[in-house]
Design a protein around this motif. Structure first.
Motif, PDB file in Angstrom:
ATOM      1  N   VAL A  45       0.748 -62.419  12.825  1.00 35.61           N
ATOM      2  CA  VAL A  45       2.196 -62.345  13.060  1.00 35.61           C
ATOM      3  C   VAL A  45       2.500 -61.701  14.411  1.00 35.61           C
ATOM      4  O   VAL A  45       3.461 -62.103  15.082  1.00 35.61           O
ATOM      5  N   LEU A  46       1.676 -60.758  14.826  1.00 37.20           N
ATOM      6  CA  LEU A  46       1.919 -60.113  16.116  1.00 37.20           C
ATOM      7  C   LEU A  46       1.747 -61.102  17.274  1.00 37.20           C
ATOM      8  O   LEU A  46       2.632 -61.264  18.109  1.00 37.20           O
ATOM      9  N   VAL A  47       0.608 -61.791  17.289  1.00 39.42           N
ATOM     10  CA  VAL A  47       0.333 -62.735  18.384  1.00 39.42           C
ATOM     11  C   VAL A  47       1.280 -63.933  18.322  1.00 39.42           C
ATOM     12  O   VAL A  47       1.808 -64.378  19.355  1.00 39.42           O
ATOM     13  N   ALA A  48       1.532 -64.453  17.127  1.00 43.00           N
ATOM     14  CA  ALA A  48       2.471 -65.577  17.000  1.00 43.00           C
ATOM     15  C   ALA A  48       3.868 -65.154  17.442  1.00 43.00           C
ATOM     16  O   ALA A  48       4.578 -65.933  18.093  1.00 43.00           O
ATOM     17  N   GLY A  49       4.241 -63.921  17.113  1.00 40.95           N
ATOM     18  CA  GLY A  49       5.561 -63.422  17.503  1.00 40.95           C
ATOM     19  C   GLY A  49       5.720 -63.344  19.002  1.00 40.95           C
ATOM     20  O   GLY A  49       6.691 -63.867  19.563  1.00 40.95           O
ATOM     21  N   TRP A  50       4.774 -62.697  19.686  1.00 41.57           N
ATOM     22  CA  TRP A  50       4.957 -62.544  21.125  1.00 41.57           C
ATOM     23  C   TRP A  50       4.768 -63.866  21.855  1.00 41.57           C
ATOM     24  O   TRP A  50       5.393 -64.108  22.886  1.00 41.57           O
ATOM     25  N   THR A  51       3.933 -64.769  21.326  1.00 43.30           N
ATOM     26  CA  THR A  51       3.742 -66.077  21.958  1.00 43.30           C
ATOM     27  C   THR A  51       5.016 -66.909  21.847  1.00 43.30           C
ATOM     28  O   THR A  51       5.485 -67.481  22.835  1.00 43.30           O
ATOM     29  N   THR A  52       5.574 -66.977  20.651  1.00 39.85           N
ATOM     30  CA  THR A  52       6.794 -67.753  20.442  1.00 39.85           C
ATOM     31  C   THR A  52       7.970 -67.170  21.219  1.00 39.85           C
ATOM     32  O   THR A  52       8.728 -67.907  21.863  1.00 39.85           O
ATOM     33  N   ALA A  53       8.118 -65.852  21.178  1.00 37.20           N
ATOM     34  CA  ALA A  53       9.221 -65.209  21.898  1.00 37.20           C
ATOM     35  C   ALA A  53       9.097 -65.431  23.403  1.00 37.20           C
ATOM     36  O   ALA A  53      10.110 -65.636  24.087  1.00 37.20           O
ATOM     37  N   ALA A  54       7.874 -65.422  23.932  1.00 37.79           N
ATOM     38  CA  ALA A  54       7.669 -65.653  25.367  1.00 37.79           C
ATOM     39  C   ALA A  54       8.041 -67.090  25.742  1.00 37.79           C
ATOM     40  O   ALA A  54       8.628 -67.326  26.811  1.00 37.79           O
TER      41      ALA A  54
ATOM     42  N   ALA B 225      15.984 -64.044  24.712  1.00 40.07           N
ATOM     43  CA  ALA B 225      16.084 -65.329  24.000  1.00 40.07           C
ATOM     44  C   ALA B 225      15.300 -65.314  22.691  1.00 40.07           C
ATOM     45  O   ALA B 225      15.710 -65.918  21.707  1.00 40.07           O
ATOM     46  N   GLY B 226      14.167 -64.620  22.677  1.00 40.54           N
ATOM     47  CA  GLY B 226      13.332 -64.561  21.481  1.00 40.54           C
ATOM     48  C   GLY B 226      13.467 -63.263  20.707  1.00 40.54           C
ATOM     49  O   GLY B 226      12.552 -62.875  19.968  1.00 40.54           O
ATOM     50  N   PHE B 227      14.616 -62.593  20.874  1.00 37.22           N
ATOM     51  CA  PHE B 227      14.845 -61.291  20.240  1.00 37.22           C
ATOM     52  C   PHE B 227      14.524 -61.313  18.750  1.00 37.22           C
ATOM     53  O   PHE B 227      13.782 -60.465  18.255  1.00 37.22           O
ATOM     54  N   TRP B 228      15.085 -62.278  18.025  1.00 30.33           N
ATOM     55  CA  TRP B 228      14.898 -62.295  16.569  1.00 30.33           C
ATOM     56  C   TRP B 228      13.469 -62.626  16.182  1.00 30.33           C
ATOM     57  O   TRP B 228      12.964 -62.124  15.189  1.00 30.33           O
TER      58      TRP B 228
ATOM     59  N   GLY C 126      11.398 -59.881  14.176  1.00 28.52           N
ATOM     60  CA  GLY C 126      10.821 -60.269  12.885  1.00 28.52           C
ATOM     61  C   GLY C 126       9.324 -60.027  12.838  1.00 28.52           C
ATOM     62  O   GLY C 126       8.785 -59.564  11.824  1.00 28.52           O
ATOM     63  N   ALA C 127       8.639 -60.309  13.948  1.00 32.70           N
ATOM     64  CA  ALA C 127       7.183 -60.090  14.001  1.00 32.70           C
ATOM     65  C   ALA C 127       6.856 -58.606  13.884  1.00 32.70           C
ATOM     66  O   ALA C 127       5.903 -58.227  13.195  1.00 32.70           O
ATOM     67  N   LEU C 128       7.641 -57.752  14.538  1.00 28.96           N
ATOM     68  CA  LEU C 128       7.399 -56.305  14.462  1.00 28.96           C
ATOM     69  C   LEU C 128       7.663 -55.774  13.058  1.00 28.96           C
ATOM     70  O   LEU C 128       6.926 -54.927  12.551  1.00 28.96           O
ATOM     71  N   LEU C 129       8.720 -56.279  12.418  1.00 24.97           N
ATOM     72  CA  LEU C 129       9.002 -55.872  11.039  1.00 24.97           C
ATOM     73  C   LEU C 129       7.876 -56.314  10.106  1.00 24.97           C
ATOM     74  O   LEU C 129       7.432 -55.547   9.244  1.00 24.97           O
ATOM     75  N   ALA C 130       7.403 -57.551  10.289  1.00 26.40           N
ATOM     76  CA  ALA C 130       6.296 -58.053   9.466  1.00 26.40           C
ATOM     77  C   ALA C 130       5.030 -57.246   9.714  1.00 26.40           C
ATOM     78  O   ALA C 130       4.275 -56.944   8.773  1.00 26.40           O
ATOM     79  N   LEU C 131       4.783 -56.860  10.965  1.00 22.83           N
ATOM     80  CA  LEU C 131       3.622 -56.029  11.290  1.00 22.83           C
ATOM     81  C   LEU C 131       3.700 -54.696  10.557  1.00 22.83           C
ATOM     82  O   LEU C 131       2.704 -54.225   9.998  1.00 22.83           O
TER      83      LEU C 131
ATOM     84  N   ALA D 146       1.922 -44.666   8.872  1.00 20.67           N
ATOM     85  CA  ALA D 146       2.818 -44.176   9.929  1.00 20.67           C
ATOM     86  C   ALA D 146       2.915 -45.190  11.070  1.00 20.67           C
ATOM     87  O   ALA D 146       3.971 -45.345  11.685  1.00 20.67           O
ATOM     88  N   GLY D 147       1.811 -45.893  11.328  1.00 21.30           N
ATOM     89  CA  GLY D 147       1.850 -46.970  12.322  1.00 21.30           C
ATOM     90  C   GLY D 147       2.791 -48.079  11.893  1.00 21.30           C
ATOM     91  O   GLY D 147       3.499 -48.670  12.721  1.00 21.30           O
ATOM     92  N   GLY D 148       2.811 -48.370  10.595  1.00 20.69           N
ATOM     93  CA  GLY D 148       3.756 -49.351  10.076  1.00 20.69           C
ATOM     94  C   GLY D 148       5.197 -48.894  10.233  1.00 20.69           C
ATOM     95  O   GLY D 148       6.070 -49.662  10.649  1.00 20.69           O
ATOM     96  N   VAL D 149       5.433 -47.630   9.927  1.00 21.91           N
ATOM     97  CA  VAL D 149       6.781 -47.067  10.085  1.00 21.91           C
ATOM     98  C   VAL D 149       7.180 -47.068  11.561  1.00 21.91           C
ATOM     99  O   VAL D 149       8.342 -47.335  11.908  1.00 21.91           O
ATOM    100  N   ALA D 150       6.225 -46.808  12.452  1.00 20.91           N
ATOM    101  CA  ALA D 150       6.503 -46.826  13.888  1.00 20.91           C
ATOM    102  C   ALA D 150       6.935 -48.222  14.347  1.00 20.91           C
ATOM    103  O   ALA D 150       7.792 -48.347  15.231  1.00 20.91           O
ATOM    104  N   ALA D 151       6.358 -49.273  13.745  1.00 20.66           N
ATOM    105  CA  ALA D 151       6.786 -50.636  14.086  1.00 20.66           C
ATOM    106  C   ALA D 151       8.252 -50.843  13.711  1.00 20.66           C
ATOM    107  O   ALA D 151       9.013 -51.466  14.452  1.00 20.66           O
ATOM    108  N   PHE D 152       8.657 -50.295  12.558  1.00 19.52           N
ATOM    109  CA  PHE D 152      10.074 -50.368  12.171  1.00 19.52           C
ATOM    110  C   PHE D 152      10.937 -49.593  13.167  1.00 19.52           C
ATOM    111  O   PHE D 152      12.027 -50.036  13.545  1.00 19.52           O
ATOM    112  N   ALA D 153      10.449 -48.419  13.568  1.00 21.22           N
ATOM    113  CA  ALA D 153      11.210 -47.576  14.490  1.00 21.22           C
ATOM    114  C   ALA D 153      11.382 -48.243  15.851  1.00 21.22           C
ATOM    115  O   ALA D 153      12.440 -48.109  16.487  1.00 21.22           O
ATOM    116  N   VAL D 154      10.371 -48.985  16.296  1.00 18.93           N
ATOM    117  CA  VAL D 154      10.469 -49.715  17.568  1.00 18.93           C
ATOM    118  C   VAL D 154      11.605 -50.731  17.497  1.00 18.93           C
ATOM    119  O   VAL D 154      12.328 -50.946  18.472  1.00 18.93           O
ATOM    120  N   VAL D 155      11.776 -51.327  16.319  1.00 19.49           N
ATOM    121  CA  VAL D 155      12.872 -52.281  16.124  1.00 19.49           C
ATOM    122  C   VAL D 155      14.222 -51.559  16.139  1.00 19.49           C
ATOM    123  O   VAL D 155      15.195 -52.050  16.709  1.00 19.49           O
TER     124      VAL D 155
END
Length: 197
Positions: free
Chosen positions: A18-27, A50-53, A57-62, A86-95
């Motif tokens: 989900v991380l790689v697919a997210g940043w690839t699609t958003a790019a 343009a690929g905000f969502w 979504g990828a960060l939330l899924a991560l 905590a790394g998972g919670v940090a991904a939410f916090a980044v969002v």
């Protein structure tokens, strides 16, 4: 030693995907103006991108993947499981604290740095001893933490010299998202070969 459920393959295996697919699609959605080597992943998740969502979504899924994996990794030391969660919670916090489209912000940077740190430390904190599954033995755990720490240092160097922080960030986040899967696979293999369930 407590067993890892086979369903742990789902969140741990989905994290890097989900991380790689997210940043690839958003790019791709962002178009040629986005430079993946020079610009960070956070730029893709910034309001107005343009690929905000997609990236959000990828960060939330991560984050969900890391929380699920931390829950399932019962043989790991508690401190490591907490750090991975905590790394998972940090991904939410980044969002919740997105970077501006320019790519920089102190609050966002602090949240992202916290995520980098806890995800770099979780392998060594999760070490369970020499008789544990391979991915939870002290030497591989220490090596994983060292690689992630060096990757984070590379990211800082590239950011300060205005070089290729996007490339460095992608490298370290790939390792950080893939290592939980390696640990889960090693645990399941250990259980199978030792006849534990």
């Amino acid at each position: 030693m407590r067993a890892v459920p086979s369903w742990a393959l789902v969140p741990s295996g989905c994290a890097p995907v989900v991380l790689v697919a997210g940043w690839t699609t958003a790019a791709v959605l962002e178009g040629p103006s986005y430079d993946a080597a020079r610009q960070t992943i956070s730029v893709l998740a910034a309001h107005g991108a343009a690929g905000f969502w997609v990236m959000t979504g990828a960060l939330l899924a991560l984050g969900v993947c890391h929380l699920g994996t931390a829950w399932a990794l019962r043989p790991a030391a508690t401190a490591g499981r907490v750090a991975l969660a905590a790394g998972g919670v940090a991904a939410f916090a980044v969002v919740l604290v997105p970077a501006p489209s320019s790519g920089g912000a102190l609050r966002h940077g602090a949240v992202a740095a916290t995520g980098f740190v806890v995800l770099a430390l979780w392998p060594v904190l999760a070490a369970a001893g020499p008789a544990a599954p391979w991915g939870l033995r002290p030497a591989p755990c220490l090596a994983a933490t060292a690689v992630m720490g060096l990757g984070a240092l590379w990211f800082l160097v590239e950011t300060n010299r205005h070089g290729a922080p996007g490339l460095a960030e992608r490298a370290v986040t790939c390792v950080q998202s893939l290592w939980p899967f390696v640990v889960v696979v090693s645990c399941l293999y250990h259980q199978r070969t030792n006849g534990t369930t």
